[in-house]
Design a protein around this motif. Structure first.
Motif, short mmCIF file in Angstrom:
data_model
loop_
_atom_site.label_atom_id
_atom_site.label_comp_id
_atom_site.label_asym_id
_atom_site.label_seq_id
_atom_site.Cartn_x
_atom_site.Cartn_y
_atom_site.Cartn_z
N LEU A 1 1.14 -1.26 0.02
CA LEU A 1 0.17 -0.10 -0.04
C LEU A 1 0.81 1.19 -0.07
CD1 LEU A 1 -2.83 -0.68 2.48
CD2 LEU A 1 -2.88 -0.80 0.18
N VAL A 2 0.26 2.11 -0.50
CA VAL A 2 0.85 3.56 -0.48
C VAL A 2 -0.01 4.66 -0.24
CG1 VAL A 2 2.00 5.26 -1.97
CG2 VAL A 2 2.37 2.85 -2.57
N HIS A 3 0.66 5.52 0.75
CA HIS A 3 -0.24 6.65 0.95
C HIS A 3 0.33 7.81 0.56
CE1 HIS A 3 2.28 8.23 4.57
NE2 HIS A 3 2.45 6.94 4.36
N GLY A 4 -0.41 8.70 0.25
CA GLY A 4 0.14 10.24 -0.20
C GLY A 4 -0.79 11.40 0.05
N ALA A 5 -0.45 12.37 -0.23
CA ALA A 5 -1.34 13.67 0.08
C ALA A 5 -1.40 14.21 -1.52
CB ALA A 5 -0.40 14.83 0.49
N VAL A 6 -3.09 14.58 -1.71
CA VAL A 6 -3.62 14.95 -2.89
C VAL A 6 -4.06 16.22 -2.54
CG1 VAL A 6 -5.14 14.65 -4.71
CG2 VAL A 6 -4.02 12.73 -3.66
N SER A 7 -3.38 17.34 -3.39
CA SER A 7 -4.05 18.67 -3.23
C SER A 7 -5.51 18.64 -3.75
CB SER A 7 -3.17 19.57 -4.41
OG SER A 7 -3.43 20.93 -4.40
N VAL A 8 -6.55 19.42 -3.03
CA VAL A 8 -7.86 19.39 -3.36
C VAL A 8 -8.37 20.87 -3.89
CG1 VAL A 8 -8.28 17.62 -1.63
CG2 VAL A 8 -8.36 20.28 -0.93
N VAL A 9 -9.44 20.88 -4.30
CA VAL A 9 -10.11 21.89 -4.83
C VAL A 9 -11.26 22.16 -3.72
CG1 VAL A 9 -11.74 22.97 -6.58
CG2 VAL A 9 -9.87 21.47 -7.45
N LEU A 10 -11.34 23.46 -3.46
CA LEU A 10 -12.16 24.00 -2.49
C LEU A 10 -13.76 24.65 -2.89
CD1 LEU A 10 -9.89 25.75 0.17
CD2 LEU A 10 -10.81 23.49 0.24
N ASP A 11 -14.57 24.07 -2.44
CA ASP A 11 -16.07 24.44 -2.98
C ASP A 11 -16.18 26.18 -2.40
OD1 ASP A 11 -17.05 24.41 -0.21
OD2 ASP A 11 -18.05 22.83 -0.80
N GLU A 12 -17.29 26.64 -2.82
CA GLU A 12 -17.74 28.07 -2.37
C GLU A 12 -17.95 28.35 -0.85
OE1 GLU A 12 -21.65 28.18 -4.27
OE2 GLU A 12 -20.55 28.25 -6.38
#
Length: 137
Positions: free
Chosen positions: A21-32
């Protein structure tokens, strides 16, 4: 099967299941409202890794967010190693790239992610199953 070791088979299978298994960080988009856009995140991860091939939480439960995020809001994600490689390669064409880092999970982290999996999809066996395990079961 050799008599007396039948109990070992489920244990070996469980170790094999979580060994890569691999874990990581993903940049997200924020809603309004300034919250993580879960629909967009799901679409992104399905696109780069495949449907039912990842698990994420909306908050960093087990470790601190990565310093490499450089101020971007991120969420933790875990997936099988092969899918992580595919996701990273697919993310190379994005500008900016959204997968910040990837690391193999430790056995303790894997157990914690299994707990998350159980909270997401409880079952009568009381065992956490990752989405990719359920999809192929």
């Amino acid at each position: 099967m050799t008599p007396g070791i039948s109990w070992l088979v489920p244990l070996v299978l469980a170790v094999m299941r979580c060994a890569a298994l691999v874990h990581g960080a993903v940049s997200v988009v924020l809603d309004e409202a300034g919250e993580v856009d879960g629909i967009e995140l799901e679409a992104f991860l399905n696109h780069v890794a495949g449907r039912h091939q990842w698990l994420s939480t909306s908050e960093w439960l087990f470790v601190e967010p990565p310093a490499e995020a450089d101020g971007h809001v991120t969420v933790p994600v875990v997936m099988p190693e092969g899918r992580a490689v595919q996701a990273i390669l697919n993310d190379l064409t994005n500008e900016p790239q959204r997968i910040i880092f990837d690391l193999p999970t430790t056995p303790a982290e894997t157990r914690k992610w299994r707990w998350v999996a159980f909270q997401t999809a409880p079952n009568s066996q009381g065992q956490g199953r990752f989405p990719w395990e359920v999809a192929h079961a």
